[in-house]
Each structure stands twice: as structure tokens, then as C-alpha cells.
Design a protein around this motif. Structure first.
Motif, mmCIF file in Angstrom:
data_model
loop_
_atom_site.group_PDB
_atom_site.id
_atom_site.type_symbol
_atom_site.label_atom_id
_atom_site.label_comp_id
_atom_site.label_asym_id
_atom_site.label_seq_id
_atom_site.Cartn_x
_atom_site.Cartn_y
_atom_site.Cartn_z
ATOM 1 N N LEU A 35 0.885 -1.258 0.032
ATOM 2 C CA LEU A 35 -0.052 0.042 0.116
ATOM 3 C C LEU A 35 0.894 1.359 0.049
ATOM 4 C CD1 LEU A 35 -2.988 0.465 2.177
ATOM 5 C CD2 LEU A 35 -1.410 2.364 2.029
ATOM 6 N N TYR A 36 0.686 2.262 -0.927
ATOM 7 C CA TYR A 36 1.494 3.563 -0.965
ATOM 8 C C TYR A 36 0.695 4.522 -1.115
ATOM 9 C CZ TYR A 36 0.926 1.971 -5.974
ATOM 10 O OH TYR A 36 0.504 1.532 -7.114
ATOM 11 N N VAL A 37 1.119 5.683 -0.776
ATOM 12 C CA VAL A 37 0.346 7.126 -0.771
ATOM 13 C C VAL A 37 1.178 7.709 -1.922
ATOM 14 C CG1 VAL A 37 -0.312 9.301 0.165
ATOM 15 C CG2 VAL A 37 -0.375 6.955 1.441
ATOM 16 N N VAL A 38 0.229 8.218 -2.988
ATOM 17 C CA VAL A 38 0.937 9.049 -4.228
ATOM 18 C C VAL A 38 0.973 10.405 -3.696
ATOM 19 C CG1 VAL A 38 0.397 9.631 -6.480
ATOM 20 C CG2 VAL A 38 -0.204 7.346 -5.837
ATOM 21 N N LEU A 39 2.230 10.970 -3.730
ATOM 22 C CA LEU A 39 2.605 12.312 -3.475
ATOM 23 C C LEU A 39 3.094 12.946 -4.537
ATOM 24 C CD1 LEU A 39 4.422 11.658 -0.028
ATOM 25 C CD2 LEU A 39 1.875 12.391 -0.225
ATOM 26 N N VAL A 40 2.219 13.612 -5.214
ATOM 27 C CA VAL A 40 2.593 14.345 -6.351
ATOM 28 C C VAL A 40 3.270 15.457 -6.036
ATOM 29 C CG1 VAL A 40 1.553 15.558 -8.285
ATOM 30 C CG2 VAL A 40 0.095 13.543 -7.600
#
Length: 96
Positions: A18-23
């Protein structure tokens, strides 16, 4: 108000992650949590726990959406890759 992000979950190297996309995060790595298994799919409760470890929580009312992709783009015989996604925000601690 906390900023909102997209959290995604997929199998990578035989394990759910699980990962959080940090634009616009530059070269900084995205926050990531490994479930250290391929089966079974992590439960909703396990996903919420993983997000909390990373400092995030689901946005109220957000649902997990599943999409199908392929390992090899434009190859209809390629193995299927499932990707789940939901909206999250920085953990506020409310209700904890």
C-alpha cells in the motif's frame, strides 16, 4: 483542512503493498507499507491500520475502487494486475 491524496494498493514482487501517491514530492519516496504476503488480499481493517502507520486515514465516505491493468501494456495475453485506490488525508487523530 488536511490535504487529500490517493492511496493505492497492488501486488509487487509477490507481496501486497500500500502506498500514498505524493504528487510534486520531487525525489522523495512515497510512503509505503508491505503486507508481506500475496494471499489473502488485505482486509479493510488491515488497510486502515497500514494507512495509520504511514500517517494517513481514509477520507470520510471514501470507498476502495478496484481497477484491472496488465503487466505488459498493449498485450491482451499479459497477466492481470489488480490495483485498489482510495482517497486519504493526513491523519488527524479525530476519533482515535
Amino acid at each position: 483542512m488536511a490535504a487529500e491524496f490517493t492511496a493505492q494498493m497492488s501486488v509487487y514482487k509477490g507481496r501486497w503493498r500500500l502506498y500514498v501517491v505524493l504528487v510534486n514530492a520531487g525525489a522523495a519516496p512515497w510512503p509505503e507499507f508491505s503486507f508481506d504476503r500475496q494471499d489473502p488480499v488485505p482486509t479493510f481493517t488491515e488497510r486502515v491500520h497500514a494507512l495509520s502507520v504511514l500517517g494517513f486515514e481514509p477520507v470520510p465516505g471514501a470507498e476502495w475502487r478496484w481497477v484491472e491493468d496488465s503487466k505488459i501494456p498493449d498485450d491482451p495475453s499479459s497477466p492481470v494486475v489488480l490495483i485498489a485506490a482510495t482517497r486519504v488525508r493526513s491523519w488527524t487523530g479525530v476519533g482515535a
